[in-house]
Design a protein around this motif. Structure first.
Motif, PDB file in Angstrom:
ATOM      1  N   VAL A  93      14.278  64.101 -21.612  1.00 60.51           N
ATOM      2  CA  VAL A  93      15.561  64.484 -22.211  1.00 60.51           C
ATOM      3  C   VAL A  93      16.701  64.530 -21.190  1.00 60.51           C
ATOM      4  CG1 VAL A  93      14.504  65.781 -24.089  1.00 60.51           C
ATOM      5  CG2 VAL A  93      15.033  66.951 -21.945  1.00 60.51           C
ATOM      6  N   ILE A  94      16.517  63.932 -20.022  1.00 60.07           N
ATOM      7  CA  ILE A  94      17.518  63.878 -18.949  1.00 60.07           C
ATOM      8  C   ILE A  94      17.723  65.248 -18.313  1.00 60.07           C
ATOM      9  CG2 ILE A  94      19.838  63.215 -18.205  1.00 60.07           C
ATOM     10  CD1 ILE A  94      20.027  61.370 -20.580  1.00 60.07           C
ATOM     11  N   GLY A  95      18.040  66.244 -19.100  1.00 58.74           N
ATOM     12  CA  GLY A  95      18.260  67.601 -18.593  1.00 58.74           C
ATOM     13  C   GLY A  95      18.083  68.603 -19.715  1.00 58.74           C
ATOM     14  N   ASP A 123      17.454  59.062 -13.796  1.00 53.46           N
ATOM     15  CA  ASP A 123      18.203  57.845 -14.113  1.00 53.46           C
ATOM     16  C   ASP A 123      17.452  56.986 -15.117  1.00 53.46           C
ATOM     17  OD1 ASP A 123      16.897  55.350 -12.317  1.00 53.46           O
ATOM     18  OD2 ASP A 123      16.472  57.358 -11.606  1.00 53.46           O
ATOM     19  N   ALA A 124      18.187  56.070 -15.749  1.00 54.44           N
ATOM     20  CA  ALA A 124      17.623  55.250 -16.819  1.00 54.44           C
ATOM     21  C   ALA A 124      16.528  54.322 -16.316  1.00 54.44           C
ATOM     22  CB  ALA A 124      18.725  54.438 -17.489  1.00 54.44           C
ATOM     23  N   ASP A 125      16.689  53.744 -15.124  1.00 50.15           N
ATOM     24  CA  ASP A 125      15.667  52.827 -14.617  1.00 50.15           C
ATOM     25  C   ASP A 125      14.322  53.531 -14.488  1.00 50.15           C
ATOM     26  OD1 ASP A 125      17.465  50.763 -14.494  1.00 50.15           O
ATOM     27  OD2 ASP A 125      17.846  50.929 -12.340  1.00 50.15           O
ATOM     28  N   THR A 126      14.346  54.752 -13.940  1.00 50.43           N
ATOM     29  CA  THR A 126      13.112  55.517 -13.792  1.00 50.43           C
ATOM     30  C   THR A 126      12.524  55.851 -15.153  1.00 50.43           C
ATOM     31  OG1 THR A 126      13.871  56.479 -11.705  1.00 50.43           O
ATOM     32  CG2 THR A 126      12.114  57.644 -12.860  1.00 50.43           C
ATOM     33  N   ALA A 127      13.382  56.256 -16.086  1.00 46.94           N
ATOM     34  CA  ALA A 127      12.907  56.642 -17.418  1.00 46.94           C
ATOM     35  C   ALA A 127      12.320  55.457 -18.172  1.00 46.94           C
ATOM     36  CB  ALA A 127      14.052  57.262 -18.203  1.00 46.94           C
ATOM     37  N   ALA A 142      21.571  56.147 -22.848  1.00 49.34           N
ATOM     38  CA  ALA A 142      22.604  55.253 -23.358  1.00 49.34           C
ATOM     39  C   ALA A 142      22.142  53.830 -23.056  1.00 49.34           C
ATOM     40  CB  ALA A 142      23.943  55.532 -22.687  1.00 49.34           C
ATOM     41  N   VAL A 143      21.991  53.030 -24.093  1.00 52.62           N
ATOM     42  CA  VAL A 143      21.381  51.708 -23.947  1.00 52.62           C
ATOM     43  C   VAL A 143      22.456  50.636 -23.906  1.00 52.62           C
ATOM     44  CG1 VAL A 143      19.805  50.037 -24.996  1.00 52.62           C
ATOM     45  CG2 VAL A 143      19.312  52.479 -25.136  1.00 52.62           C
ATOM     46  N   GLY A 144      22.306  49.700 -22.962  1.00 52.33           N
ATOM     47  CA  GLY A 144      23.180  48.542 -22.910  1.00 52.33           C
ATOM     48  C   GLY A 144      24.128  48.521 -21.741  1.00 52.33           C
ATOM     49  N   MET A 145      24.002  49.478 -20.791  1.00 51.19           N
ATOM     50  CA  MET A 145      24.932  49.504 -19.670  1.00 51.19           C
ATOM     51  C   MET A 145      24.938  48.153 -18.964  1.00 51.19           C
ATOM     52  SD  MET A 145      22.920  51.925 -16.893  1.00 51.19           S
ATOM     53  CE  MET A 145      23.861  51.381 -15.470  1.00 51.19           C
ATOM     54  N   PRO A 146      26.098  47.727 -18.470  1.00 49.65           N
ATOM     55  CA  PRO A 146      26.218  46.385 -17.885  1.00 49.65           C
ATOM     56  C   PRO A 146      25.167  46.115 -16.813  1.00 49.65           C
ATOM     57  CG  PRO A 146      28.375  47.407 -18.115  1.00 49.65           C
ATOM     58  CD  PRO A 146      27.374  48.468 -18.457  1.00 49.65           C
ATOM     59  N   GLY A 147      24.609  44.906 -16.876  1.00 50.78           N
ATOM     60  CA  GLY A 147      23.630  44.491 -15.874  1.00 50.78           C
ATOM     61  C   GLY A 147      22.214  44.909 -16.183  1.00 50.78           C
ATOM     62  N   THR A 148      21.983  45.542 -17.311  1.00 46.21           N
ATOM     63  CA  THR A 148      20.632  45.979 -17.656  1.00 46.21           C
ATOM     64  C   THR A 148      20.306  45.563 -19.077  1.00 46.21           C
ATOM     65  OG1 THR A 148      21.261  48.130 -18.565  1.00 46.21           O
ATOM     66  CG2 THR A 148      20.897  48.008 -16.179  1.00 46.21           C
ATOM     67  N   ARG A 149      19.023  45.472 -19.357  1.00 44.27           N
ATOM     68  CA  ARG A 149      18.556  45.296 -20.723  1.00 44.27           C
ATOM     69  C   ARG A 149      17.135  45.837 -20.797  1.00 44.27           C
ATOM     70  NH1 ARG A 149      17.259  38.905 -21.876  1.00 44.27           N
ATOM     71  NH2 ARG A 149      15.616  38.646 -20.320  1.00 44.27           N
ATOM     72  N   LEU A 150      16.735  46.221 -21.991  1.00 44.04           N
ATOM     73  CA  LEU A 150      15.403  46.787 -22.149  1.00 44.04           C
ATOM     74  C   LEU A 150      14.336  45.724 -21.919  1.00 44.04           C
ATOM     75  CD1 LEU A 150      15.661  49.117 -25.287  1.00 44.04           C
ATOM     76  CD2 LEU A 150      15.623  49.764 -22.869  1.00 44.04           C
ATOM     77  N   GLU A 197      26.045  56.358  -8.294  1.00 50.49           N
ATOM     78  CA  GLU A 197      25.985  54.930  -8.576  1.00 50.49           C
ATOM     79  C   GLU A 197      24.709  54.560  -9.327  1.00 50.49           C
ATOM     80  OE1 GLU A 197      26.302  50.650  -6.184  1.00 50.49           O
ATOM     81  OE2 GLU A 197      26.473  52.554  -5.103  1.00 50.49           O
ATOM     82  N   GLY A 198      24.865  53.762 -10.362  1.00 49.41           N
ATOM     83  CA  GLY A 198      23.719  53.211 -11.069  1.00 49.41           C
ATOM     84  C   GLY A 198      23.260  53.979 -12.290  1.00 49.41           C
ATOM     85  N   VAL A 199      23.787  55.192 -12.531  1.00 46.86           N
ATOM     86  CA  VAL A 199      23.337  55.952 -13.697  1.00 46.86           C
ATOM     87  C   VAL A 199      24.126  55.529 -14.932  1.00 46.86           C
ATOM     88  CG1 VAL A 199      22.576  57.925 -12.338  1.00 46.86           C
ATOM     89  CG2 VAL A 199      24.911  57.870 -13.208  1.00 46.86           C
ATOM     90  N   GLU A 200      23.513  55.693 -16.104  1.00 47.74           N
ATOM     91  CA  GLU A 200      24.162  55.183 -17.309  1.00 47.74           C
ATOM     92  C   GLU A 200      25.391  55.979 -17.684  1.00 47.74           C
ATOM     93  OE1 GLU A 200      20.671  57.696 -18.971  1.00 47.74           O
ATOM     94  OE2 GLU A 200      21.178  56.589 -17.156  1.00 47.74           O
ATOM     95  N   TRP A 201      25.416  57.280 -17.376  1.00 49.43           N
ATOM     96  CA  TRP A 201      26.642  58.026 -17.686  1.00 49.43           C
ATOM     97  C   TRP A 201      27.771  57.640 -16.736  1.00 49.43           C
ATOM     98  CZ3 TRP A 201      22.086  60.333 -16.134  1.00 49.43           C
ATOM     99  CH2 TRP A 201      22.068  60.964 -14.890  1.00 49.43           C
ATOM    100  N   GLY A 202      27.435  57.150 -15.548  1.00 49.34           N
ATOM    101  CA  GLY A 202      28.461  56.606 -14.662  1.00 49.34           C
ATOM    102  C   GLY A 202      29.101  55.374 -15.253  1.00 49.34           C
ATOM    103  N   ALA A 203      28.260  54.491 -15.849  1.00 52.25           N
ATOM    104  CA  ALA A 203      28.790  53.291 -16.497  1.00 52.25           C
ATOM    105  C   ALA A 203      29.658  53.668 -17.693  1.00 52.25           C
ATOM    106  CB  ALA A 203      27.634  52.394 -16.946  1.00 52.25           C
ATOM    107  N   TYR A 204      29.245  54.686 -18.434  1.00 55.29           N
ATOM    108  CA  TYR A 204      30.021  55.121 -19.593  1.00 55.29           C
ATOM    109  C   TYR A 204      31.399  55.620 -19.166  1.00 55.29           C
ATOM    110  CZ  TYR A 204      31.613  57.998 -23.500  1.00 55.29           C
ATOM    111  OH  TYR A 204      32.370  58.560 -24.491  1.00 55.29           O
ATOM    112  N   TYR A 205      31.440  56.504 -18.176  1.00 52.89           N
ATOM    113  CA  TYR A 205      32.721  57.083 -17.782  1.00 52.89           C
ATOM    114  C   TYR A 205      33.602  56.067 -17.049  1.00 52.89           C
ATOM    115  CZ  TYR A 205      31.293  61.608 -19.467  1.00 52.89           C
ATOM    116  OH  TYR A 205      30.901  62.639 -20.292  1.00 52.89           O
TER     117      TYR A 205
END
Length: 310
Positions: A93-95, A123-127, A142-150, A197-205
């Motif tokens: 649940v992240i936190g 972070d999303a990569d670890t999860a 958060a799914v779809g951050m730039p440079g990543t895909r499931l 750097e690299g976390v999905e909430w960073g990409a969101y903000y």
């Protein structure tokens, strides 16, 4: 040690006859004899004597019997520990104070009989790697951050669009506003030391800042939410974003203000990610619960990054 042979030994000891043990195990009497002979070779002792009354355990057979039963019980417990529905559903649940934790608490209240194990991966990569490797059953991200895909085989579903609020101290210029628009936040310093750097909430903000010309400062160090709230409470210029759902840690006496952001309302897109091959029945129950309680398609007047997967 061959557990099939051990199970055959116990069956013969209980039945008292090779023929009856064969019927119980649904194998031939010849197969029973071969398994017992192989077990005797492995142990280096004779386990049965045959007589008019059938098969009698030898002294060595009697000594081995309770240990054989313990081996079979251990086998059953080992299998049960990973059998779908018998182990706890493990969810990231992240936190503990963010919206996914609130969603998972709602599931637990609706399904109190489901055993849960809650983990907090950063972070999303670890999860995502943990889901793929089977170390967790599901994660909220958060799914779809730039440079990543499931990775192939993983699935996702959008389960919550969480509105953002602005959090300020009582001396901030916007402290008394009933609501603020993203445009009105331009020029104000929004402090978010949890962004790395690299976390999905960073990409969101980053997408949010680019869309509305905001200044989001991630300068640290990050000493946790309590220290951040202390600093914001006493600052006339610092503010931060937080979701609608978190429960603040220790805001009493701070005079903190939570101000809805509207026109449009930025929402954070929480999705559940799981392995499509995971057969845990509680995972299916969790997905059904989240689908039943989610708000459905994105509401009018809200904003999400264009990369967010619906």
């Amino acid at each position: 040690m061959d557990l099939k042979a051990v199970r055959t030994f116990v069956a013969v000891a209980d039945a008292g006859q090779f023929q009856e043990a064969a019927a119980v195990l649904a194998i031939t009497q010849q197969a029973v004899s071969k398994r017992i002979a192989a077990l005797e070779r492995d142990l280096g002792v004779r386990l049965f004597t045959r007589g008019a009354r059938g098969a009698e355990p030898t002294l060595d057979g009697r000594a081995f019997l309770p240990h054989a039963r313990a081996l079979l019980l251990a086998e059953e417990r080992a299998a049960a520990s990973v059998r779908p529905g018998r182990r706890a559903l493990r969810v990231d649940v992240i936190g503990p104070r963010v919206a996914p934790a609130v969603l998972l608490r709602g599931f637990h209240e609706a399904h109190p009989g489901v055993e849960l194990e809650v983990v907090t991966l950063f972070d999303a990569d670890t999860a995502v790697a943990a889901v793929r490797a089977g170390r967790v059953d599901a994660t909220f991200r958060a799914v779809g951050m730039p440079g990543t895909r499931l990775p192939e085989g993983l699935a996702s579903a959008r389960v919550l669009d969480e509105p953002l609020h602005l959090l300020t101290g009582p001396g901030h210029a916007l402290a008394e506003a009933p609501s603020v628009t993203p445009a009105e936040l331009a020029g104000h310093r929004i402090w978010m030391p949890s962004i790395v750097e690299g976390v999905e909430w960073g990409a969101y903000y980053a997408s949010l800042a680019a869309e509305f010309g905001l200044t989001i400062d991630s300068a640290g160090p990050n000493f946790g939410s309590a220290a951040m709230l202390d600093r914001i409470a006493g600052s006339p210029e610092l503010a931060t974003f937080m979701g609608e759902h978190p429960r603040l840690a220790g805001p009493a006496g701070h005079g903190l203000r939570r101000i809805p952001v509207t026109g449009p309302t930025p929402v954070y897109p929480h999705s559940l990610i799981w392995d499509g091959a995971n057969a845990h029945p509680a995972l299916a129950a969790l997905r059904a619960h989240l689908t039943g309680t989610s708000a459905g398609p994105r509401a009018p007047g809200t904003w999400v990054p264009d990369w967010a997967v619906t």
